[in-house]
Design a protein around this motif. Structure first.
Motif, PDB file in Angstrom:
ATOM      1  N   PRO A 158     103.700  36.720   5.379  1.00 25.20           N
ATOM      2  CA  PRO A 158     102.896  37.998   4.580  1.00 25.20           C
ATOM      3  C   PRO A 158     102.199  39.241   5.372  1.00 25.20           C
ATOM      4  O   PRO A 158     101.532  38.326   6.272  1.00 25.20           O
ATOM      5  CB  PRO A 158     102.191  36.908   2.929  1.00 25.20           C
ATOM      6  N   ARG A 159     102.198  39.818   4.766  1.00 24.20           N
ATOM      7  CA  ARG A 159     101.369  40.969   5.473  1.00 24.20           C
ATOM      8  C   ARG A 159      99.357  40.675   4.604  1.00 24.20           C
ATOM      9  O   ARG A 159      98.634  40.911   5.840  1.00 24.20           O
ATOM     10  CB  ARG A 159     101.570  42.364   5.347  1.00 24.20           C
TER      11      ARG A 159
ATOM     12  N   PRO B 235     102.964  43.069  13.396  1.00 23.84           N
ATOM     13  CA  PRO B 235     101.996  43.895  12.213  1.00 23.84           C
ATOM     14  C   PRO B 235     100.718  43.154  12.258  1.00 23.84           C
ATOM     15  O   PRO B 235      99.554  43.799  12.245  1.00 23.84           O
ATOM     16  CB  PRO B 235     103.199  44.486  11.227  1.00 23.84           C
ATOM     17  N   GLY B 236     100.526  41.896  12.129  1.00 13.69           N
ATOM     18  CA  GLY B 236      99.697  41.210  11.707  1.00 13.69           C
ATOM     19  C   GLY B 236      99.661  40.800  10.863  1.00 13.69           C
ATOM     20  O   GLY B 236     100.765  40.668   9.454  1.00 13.69           O
ATOM     21  N   THR B 237      99.455  39.340  10.428  1.00 12.36           N
ATOM     22  CA  THR B 237      99.113  38.797   8.415  1.00 12.36           C
ATOM     23  C   THR B 237      97.666  38.566   8.161  1.00 12.36           C
ATOM     24  O   THR B 237      96.444  38.283   9.189  1.00 12.36           O
ATOM     25  CB  THR B 237      99.760  37.662   8.441  1.00 12.36           C
ATOM     26  N   ARG B 238      97.020  39.522   7.368  1.00 10.34           N
ATOM     27  CA  ARG B 238      95.278  38.721   7.195  1.00 10.34           C
ATOM     28  C   ARG B 238      95.463  38.108   6.039  1.00 10.34           C
ATOM     29  O   ARG B 238      95.503  38.309   5.153  1.00 10.34           O
ATOM     30  CB  ARG B 238      94.834  40.593   6.471  1.00 10.34           C
ATOM     31  N   LEU B 239      94.054  36.835   6.269  1.00  3.66           N
ATOM     32  CA  LEU B 239      94.401  35.824   6.047  1.00  3.66           C
ATOM     33  C   LEU B 239      93.014  35.930   5.123  1.00  3.66           C
ATOM     34  O   LEU B 239      92.195  35.705   6.257  1.00  3.66           O
ATOM     35  CB  LEU B 239      94.767  34.384   6.628  1.00  3.66           C
ATOM     36  N   LEU B 240      92.654  35.939   3.903  1.00  2.00           N
ATOM     37  CA  LEU B 240      90.967  35.034   3.645  1.00  2.00           C
ATOM     38  C   LEU B 240      91.321  33.784   2.606  1.00  2.00           C
ATOM     39  O   LEU B 240      92.252  33.148   2.079  1.00  2.00           O
ATOM     40  CB  LEU B 240      90.866  36.483   1.920  1.00  2.00           C
ATOM     41  N   VAL B 241      90.569  33.454   3.031  1.00  3.59           N
ATOM     42  CA  VAL B 241      90.370  31.685   2.249  1.00  3.59           C
ATOM     43  C   VAL B 241      88.938  31.361   2.152  1.00  3.59           C
ATOM     44  O   VAL B 241      88.085  32.138   2.907  1.00  3.59           O
ATOM     45  CB  VAL B 241      90.478  30.477   3.894  1.00  3.59           C
TER      46      VAL B 241
ATOM     47  N   THR C 247      90.107  26.630  -0.568  1.00  7.19           N
ATOM     48  CA  THR C 247      89.861  25.367   0.524  1.00  7.19           C
ATOM     49  C   THR C 247      90.803  24.832   0.342  1.00  7.19           C
ATOM     50  O   THR C 247      90.732  24.488  -0.772  1.00  7.19           O
ATOM     51  CB  THR C 247      88.663  25.815   0.896  1.00  7.19           C
ATOM     52  N   GLY C 248      91.662  24.404   1.101  1.00  7.63           N
ATOM     53  CA  GLY C 248      91.848  22.974   1.374  1.00  7.63           C
ATOM     54  C   GLY C 248      93.512  23.061   0.746  1.00  7.63           C
ATOM     55  O   GLY C 248      94.026  22.112   0.861  1.00  7.63           O
ATOM     56  N   ARG C 249      93.873  24.510   0.909  1.00  7.02           N
ATOM     57  CA  ARG C 249      95.920  24.559   0.330  1.00  7.02           C
ATOM     58  C   ARG C 249      95.809  24.602   1.920  1.00  7.02           C
ATOM     59  O   ARG C 249      95.441  24.910   2.360  1.00  7.02           O
ATOM     60  CB  ARG C 249      95.589  25.625  -0.515  1.00  7.02           C
ATOM     61  N   GLN C 250      97.833  24.061   2.076  1.00  2.80           N
ATOM     62  CA  GLN C 250      98.667  24.946   2.873  1.00  2.80           C
ATOM     63  C   GLN C 250      98.664  25.297   3.291  1.00  2.80           C
ATOM     64  O   GLN C 250      99.544  26.200   2.045  1.00  2.80           O
ATOM     65  CB  GLN C 250      99.546  23.061   2.363  1.00  2.80           C
ATOM     66  N   VAL C 251      98.956  26.526   4.266  1.00  2.00           N
ATOM     67  CA  VAL C 251      99.633  28.041   4.409  1.00  2.00           C
ATOM     68  C   VAL C 251     100.564  28.353   5.484  1.00  2.00           C
ATOM     69  O   VAL C 251     100.600  27.946   6.048  1.00  2.00           O
ATOM     70  CB  VAL C 251      98.201  28.913   4.131  1.00  2.00           C
ATOM     71  N   THR C 252     101.334  28.515   4.647  1.00  2.00           N
ATOM     72  CA  THR C 252     102.624  28.728   6.143  1.00  2.00           C
ATOM     73  C   THR C 252     102.530  30.600   6.234  1.00  2.00           C
ATOM     74  O   THR C 252     103.027  31.381   5.423  1.00  2.00           O
ATOM     75  CB  THR C 252     103.814  28.174   5.970  1.00  2.00           C
ATOM     76  N   LEU C 253     102.348  30.752   7.398  1.00  2.00           N
ATOM     77  CA  LEU C 253     102.950  32.264   8.174  1.00  2.00           C
ATOM     78  C   LEU C 253     104.304  32.437   8.993  1.00  2.00           C
ATOM     79  O   LEU C 253     104.299  31.268   9.754  1.00  2.00           O
ATOM     80  CB  LEU C 253     101.020  32.911   8.483  1.00  2.00           C
ATOM     81  N   MET C 254     104.769  33.809   8.410  1.00  2.00           N
ATOM     82  CA  MET C 254     105.796  33.738   9.323  1.00  2.00           C
ATOM     83  C   MET C 254     106.293  34.565  10.206  1.00  2.00           C
ATOM     84  O   MET C 254     105.394  35.317  10.027  1.00  2.00           O
ATOM     85  CB  MET C 254     106.968  33.732   7.701  1.00  2.00           C
ATOM     86  N   CYS C 255     107.374  34.463  11.363  1.00  2.00           N
ATOM     87  CA  CYS C 255     107.429  34.954  12.166  1.00  2.00           C
ATOM     88  C   CYS C 255     108.960  35.209  12.586  1.00  2.00           C
ATOM     89  O   CYS C 255     109.397  33.673  12.802  1.00  2.00           O
ATOM     90  CB  CYS C 255     106.054  34.781  13.508  1.00  2.00           C
ATOM     91  N   HIS C 256     108.929  36.543  12.494  1.00  2.00           N
ATOM     92  CA  HIS C 256     110.699  36.432  13.163  1.00  2.00           C
ATOM     93  C   HIS C 256     110.737  37.802  13.879  1.00  2.00           C
ATOM     94  O   HIS C 256     110.317  38.820  13.726  1.00  2.00           O
ATOM     95  CB  HIS C 256     111.525  36.849  11.739  1.00  2.00           C
TER      96      HIS C 256
ATOM     97  N   THR D 206      89.889  32.367   7.856  1.00  2.00           N
ATOM     98  CA  THR D 206      90.052  33.728   7.466  1.00  2.00           C
ATOM     99  C   THR D 206      90.050  34.523   9.343  1.00  2.00           C
ATOM    100  O   THR D 206      88.890  34.108   9.831  1.00  2.00           O
ATOM    101  CB  THR D 206      89.083  34.391   6.934  1.00  2.00           C
ATOM    102  N   SER D 207      91.125  35.045   9.356  1.00  2.00           N
ATOM    103  CA  SER D 207      91.248  35.622  10.126  1.00  2.00           C
ATOM    104  C   SER D 207      92.566  36.643  10.113  1.00  2.00           C
ATOM    105  O   SER D 207      93.357  36.839   8.643  1.00  2.00           O
ATOM    106  CB  SER D 207      91.921  35.019  11.410  1.00  2.00           C
ATOM    107  N   VAL D 208      92.230  37.888  11.594  1.00  2.00           N
ATOM    108  CA  VAL D 208      94.083  38.859  11.201  1.00  2.00           C
ATOM    109  C   VAL D 208      94.942  37.307  12.166  1.00  2.00           C
ATOM    110  O   VAL D 208      93.533  37.565  13.125  1.00  2.00           O
ATOM    111  CB  VAL D 208      93.496  40.187  11.611  1.00  2.00           C
ATOM    112  N   TYR D 209      95.968  37.219  12.176  1.00  2.00           N
ATOM    113  CA  TYR D 209      97.247  36.310  12.855  1.00  2.00           C
ATOM    114  C   TYR D 209      97.835  37.083  13.220  1.00  2.00           C
ATOM    115  O   TYR D 209      99.190  37.957  11.914  1.00  2.00           O
ATOM    116  CB  TYR D 209      97.527  35.378  12.287  1.00  2.00           C
ATOM    117  N   PHE D 210      98.052  37.022  14.245  1.00  2.00           N
ATOM    118  CA  PHE D 210      99.295  38.085  15.308  1.00  2.00           C
ATOM    119  C   PHE D 210     100.780  37.094  16.253  1.00  2.00           C
ATOM    120  O   PHE D 210      99.523  35.953  16.595  1.00  2.00           O
ATOM    121  CB  PHE D 210      98.763  39.416  16.257  1.00  2.00           C
ATOM    122  N   CYS D 211     101.611  37.487  15.461  1.00  2.00           N
ATOM    123  CA  CYS D 211     102.778  36.961  16.518  1.00  2.00           C
ATOM    124  C   CYS D 211     103.269  37.711  17.329  1.00  2.00           C
ATOM    125  O   CYS D 211     103.068  39.054  17.145  1.00  2.00           O
ATOM    126  CB  CYS D 211     103.608  36.702  15.374  1.00  2.00           C
ATOM    127  N   ALA D 212     103.707  36.916  18.020  1.00  2.00           N
ATOM    128  CA  ALA D 212     104.138  38.037  19.574  1.00  2.00           C
ATOM    129  C   ALA D 212     105.640  37.319  20.335  1.00  2.00           C
ATOM    130  O   ALA D 212     105.266  36.049  20.196  1.00  2.00           O
ATOM    131  CB  ALA D 212     103.343  37.743  20.200  1.00  2.00           C
TER     132      ALA D 212
END
Lengths: 113, 112
Positions: free
Chosen positions: A8-9, A106-112, A15-24, A86-92
């Motif tokens: 997601p964007r 465009p990045g994914t902004r993740l807040l934990v 805390t403790g949850r599993q999260v998956t960030l997608m990149c295509h 907690t960060s902004v994640y960029f795929c390239a």
């Protein structure tokens, strides 16, 4: 549309949850990368992949898992999220040629919490 | 891998040329100089890269000194949309992972 997308964007998790960030990416680039960006640290490489089924650690890999079963996808999983992630994640992505460039999503902004 | 040194911030008037310097005194013979920029809240964007010769594209010009120890990125007619953090990166040209090591960059502000 051609290009590189992330989803997601925006994501809020606990805390403790599993999260998956997608990149295509639609260019069939060999290389794919995950970076995180934090204030005071700039962009830091987490993991990268030279081709399908080939991955390697970057500068800050702890707490993250990646896979690359298909050339076009490169998901990043936080197995047990922590507040420090907690960060902004960029795929390239980039082609396998010397002197070539990387193209960033465009990045994914993740807040934990 | 070579490291780079850039000024933390610069200002430029709209319509003027913006000249962004970068020192890379330990660069190796087969290492490229890349420039990327990051506009606020967006992903980094490739601008230009070079090995030895000066390069020009639709976005900018890259001037590399003869000894390759420094370079200058030139935005010929800066606009407000060029306000961004500009990163100078030196990366090995080996046929392997093109790992980019981003430093702190130069925060360029274009003033009206």
């Amino acid at each position: 549309d051609a290009g590189i997308t992330q989803s997601p964007r925006y994501k809020i998790t606990e805390t403790g949850r599993q999260v998956t960030l997608m990149c295509h990416q639609t260019w069939s680039h060999s290389y794919m990368f995950w970076y995180r960006q934090d204030l005071g640290h700039g962009l830091r490489l987490i993991y990268y992949s030279a081709a399908a089924d080939i991955t390697d650690k970057g500068e800050v890999p702890d707490g993250y898992v990646v896979s690359r079963s298909k050339t076009e996808n490169f998901p990043l999983t936080l197995e047990s999220a922590t507040r420090s992630q907690t960060s902004v994640y960029f795929c390239a992505s980039g082609p396998r040629r010397d002197g070539e460039t990387q193209y960033f999503g465009p990045g994914t902004r993740l807040l934990v919490l | 891998d070579a490291k780079t040194t850039q000024p933390p911030s610069m200002d430029c008037a709209e319509g003027r040329a913006a000249n962004l310097p970068c020192n890379h005194s330990t660069i190796s013979g087969n290492e490229y100089v890349y420039w990327y920029r990051q506009i606020h809240s967006q992903g980094p964007q490739y601008i230009i890269h070079g090995l030895k010769n000066n390069e020009t594209n639709e976005m900018a010009s890259l001037i590399i000194t003869e000894d390759r120890k420094s370079s200058t990125l030139i935005l010929p007619h800066a606009t407000l949309r060029d306000t961004a953090v500009y990163y100078c990166i030196v990366s090995p040209a080996r046929n392997e992972a093109q790992k980019l090591v981003f430093g702190q960059g130069t925060r360029l502000t274009i003033n009206p």
